[in-house]
Design a protein around this motif. Structure first.
Motif, PDB file in Angstrom:
ATOM      1  N   GLU A  21       0.726  -1.469   0.057  1.00  0.00           N
ATOM      2  CA  GLU A  21       0.365   0.042   0.116  1.00  0.00           C
ATOM      3  C   GLU A  21       0.730   1.204   0.008  1.00  0.00           C
ATOM      4  N   LYS A  22       2.254   1.344   0.986  1.00  0.00           N
ATOM      5  CA  LYS A  22       2.788   2.601   0.485  1.00  0.00           C
ATOM      6  C   LYS A  22       4.208   1.335   1.056  1.00  0.00           C
ATOM      7  N   GLY A  23       5.459   3.181   1.048  1.00  0.00           N
ATOM      8  CA  GLY A  23       6.972   2.513   0.828  1.00  0.00           C
ATOM      9  C   GLY A  23       6.801   3.805   1.964  1.00  0.00           C
ATOM     10  N   GLU A  24       7.999   4.351   2.415  1.00  0.00           N
ATOM     11  CA  GLU A  24       8.656   5.482   3.266  1.00  0.00           C
ATOM     12  C   GLU A  24      10.473   4.331   3.491  1.00  0.00           C
ATOM     13  N   GLY A  25      11.039   5.432   2.768  1.00  0.00           N
ATOM     14  CA  GLY A  25      13.093   4.927   2.727  1.00  0.00           C
ATOM     15  C   GLY A  25      13.008   3.837   2.153  1.00  0.00           C
ATOM     16  N   VAL A  26      13.302   2.438   2.447  1.00  0.00           N
ATOM     17  CA  VAL A  26      13.642   1.140   1.794  1.00  0.00           C
ATOM     18  C   VAL A  26      12.726   0.200   2.455  1.00  0.00           C
ATOM     19  N   TYR A  27      11.783   0.701   2.709  1.00  0.00           N
ATOM     20  CA  TYR A  27      10.268  -0.021   3.570  1.00  0.00           C
ATOM     21  C   TYR A  27       9.218  -0.084   2.764  1.00  0.00           C
ATOM     22  N   LEU A  28       8.519  -1.664   3.007  1.00  0.00           N
ATOM     23  CA  LEU A  28       7.478  -1.019   2.422  1.00  0.00           C
ATOM     24  C   LEU A  28       6.094  -1.497   2.761  1.00  0.00           C
ATOM     25  N   THR A  29       5.096  -1.125   3.166  1.00  0.00           N
ATOM     26  CA  THR A  29       4.596  -1.135   3.769  1.00  0.00           C
ATOM     27  C   THR A  29       2.985  -1.710   3.066  1.00  0.00           C
ATOM     28  N   ASP A  30       2.069  -2.941   4.082  1.00  0.00           N
ATOM     29  CA  ASP A  30       1.333  -4.043   2.735  1.00  0.00           C
ATOM     30  C   ASP A  30      -0.230  -3.214   3.794  1.00  0.00           C
ATOM     31  N   VAL A  31      -1.212  -3.521   2.920  1.00  0.00           N
ATOM     32  CA  VAL A  31      -2.972  -3.091   3.372  1.00  0.00           C
ATOM     33  C   VAL A  31      -3.033  -3.560   4.394  1.00  0.00           C
TER      34      VAL A  31
END
Length: 420
Positions: free
Chosen positions: A26-36
């Motif tokens: 769903e989104k990303g920040e820096g070198v990390y992704l986040t799922d729903v």
């Protein structure tokens, strides 16, 4: 809606040409992704070597937002400001002369093949005209036409185990029968040689050879960098025979191996180069870049075109990518951190019997796995919040964003060992 709902909707309405992993990002920040569902993943795949700057770079995002507010598309019937800026920056970084922007890496390969064929066609026409003049033609007789079978007249040498894309032309120079079988007949006039085997390339050369195409570092084929004597030998062969050298830097270019383009570490300049992926850092854009020699004697108005290629939005992304690479010293960062990255991967090879080798350049690395399917490791890593990829030959592929730091490498190792 939860992740299962989005996966079911995708399977219902999207053509099933990918076996997707059961994750909905769903989104990303820096070198990390986040799922729903809120789970975080350390990303060492970068959207298949695309997101060089990591996620959520504010300056990059703002440049795109500004361009959206200005203008997104005008067509190539007109000039636009971002096109001029992006082309200048790409030409200077590559050391080549002229740029054609496409929408993808595969389209860049198609354009490169056409440019090479057109260059050979014009060269043959010039020879025929000169021969006609020498034979005493009165000038009213047109030179003999080139053979109808242009594929036979202008051959291209490609490499086994290569990957250049899935359109018909790109498939034709992709050295993997698995990708080709269902779509034959493909483009004719293609011969295959073995990567890093100069004699096998020489054995395929004949008087109809117009170009040799290869990845500077084979990616999908298993992370194989070109050996210096091989790439330099192919360049010398091309110079000797007036054959064009096409280097595919779609995955290995744009700083990933520790230079703007991987070929620059070999002291080799191609006649045509293709790039994409990190060129737009998530915005769909590719390009093929031509030397002055090829640009002056290949494609002209009417030979090649694109509706969306070179549009202001895509070119604003390209231009800002170059600016941020300079500002953040991305190439220098990759150079500085590569020894540590390689050291940590070499330690894994030393520690685990099923890891038999590491190979790669810069932030494009592969671990050779034996005795277990690499796909199982990729799935286990995902469960442990780590995104990694695979490549041909049971290779675990690591192509992280170029902004990773030592702590990210350490965390990758921790999660990967947990997955082992």
């Amino acid at each position: 809606m939860g992740s299962q709902d989005y996966m079911e909707k995708t399977e219902q309405y999207v053509l099933h040409t990918y076996n997707r992993f059961p994750v909905v990002f769903e989104k990303g920040e820096g070198v990390y992704l986040t799922d729903v569902d809120g789970k975080q993943y350390l990303d060492f795949g970068a959207g298949i070597a695309v997101f060089a700057l990591g996620y959520g770079n504010e300056e990059f995002n703002n440049a795109l937002k500004t361009q959206i507010d200005n203008i997104i598309h005008t067509s190539n019937l007109f000039y636009n400001v971002p096109l001029a800026d992006a082309a200048e920056k790409l030409a200077k970084a590559s050391g080549l002369s002229k740029v054609f922007f496409t929408n993808s890496g595969t389209e860049a390969i198609e354009g490169a093949l056409k440019a090479a064929r057109k260059y050979a066609y014009l060269k043959e026409q010039a020879k025929r005209s000169a021969a006609a003049a020498a034979s005493g033609s009165d000038g009213d007789t047109a030179p003999a036409a080139a053979p109808d079978d242009n594929a036979a007249a202008y051959e291209i040498i490609a490499m086994n185990h290569s990957f250049h894309g899935r359109s018909v032309g790109a498939l034709s120079v992709t050295g993997n029968p698995h990708y080709q079988e269902a779509f034959k007949p493909l483009m004719g006039g293609v011969r295959f040689a073995d990567f890093n085997d100069l004699e096998s390339v020489k054995a395929q050369v004949n008087d109809r050879t117009c170009a040799i195409i290869m990845e500077t570092v084979q990616g999908e084929g298993g992370i194989y960098p070109a050996e210096p004597e091989f790439l330099q030998g192919v360049r010398a062969l091309c110079d000797e025979k007036d054959i064009l050298l096409i280097l595919d830097e779609i995955q290995c270019g744009m700083g990933r191996t520790g230079s703007w383009f991987a070929c620059q570490q070999y002291g080799v300049q191609p006649d045509i180069m293709t790039c994409a992926k990190a060129l737009g850092c998530g915005v769909p854009v590719g390009a093929f870049v031509l030397s002055e020699k090829v640009a002056q004697a290949s494609l002209v108005p009417g030979d090649h075109g694109t509706t969306y290629g070179g549009n202001p939005f895509a070119c604003a992304a390209v231009s800002k990518v170059f600016d941020l690479f300079e500002k953040l010293h991305i190439v220098e960062h990759v150079q500085a951190l590569t020894p540590y990255f390689e050291q940590q991967l070499d330690a894994l090879v030393e520690k685990y019997d099923f890891l038999t080798a590491r190979r790669g350049k810069g932030f494009m690395q592969g671990l050779v796995v034996e005795g277990r399917p690499v796909g199982d490791i990729v799935k286990a890593a995902l469960e442990n919040g780590l995104v990694v990829l695979s490549a041909e030959g049971n290779v675990l592929r690591l192509v992280p964003p170029l902004v990773i730091e030592k702590e990210d490498i350490n965390e990758m190792v921790r999660r990967l060992e947990k997955s082992f």
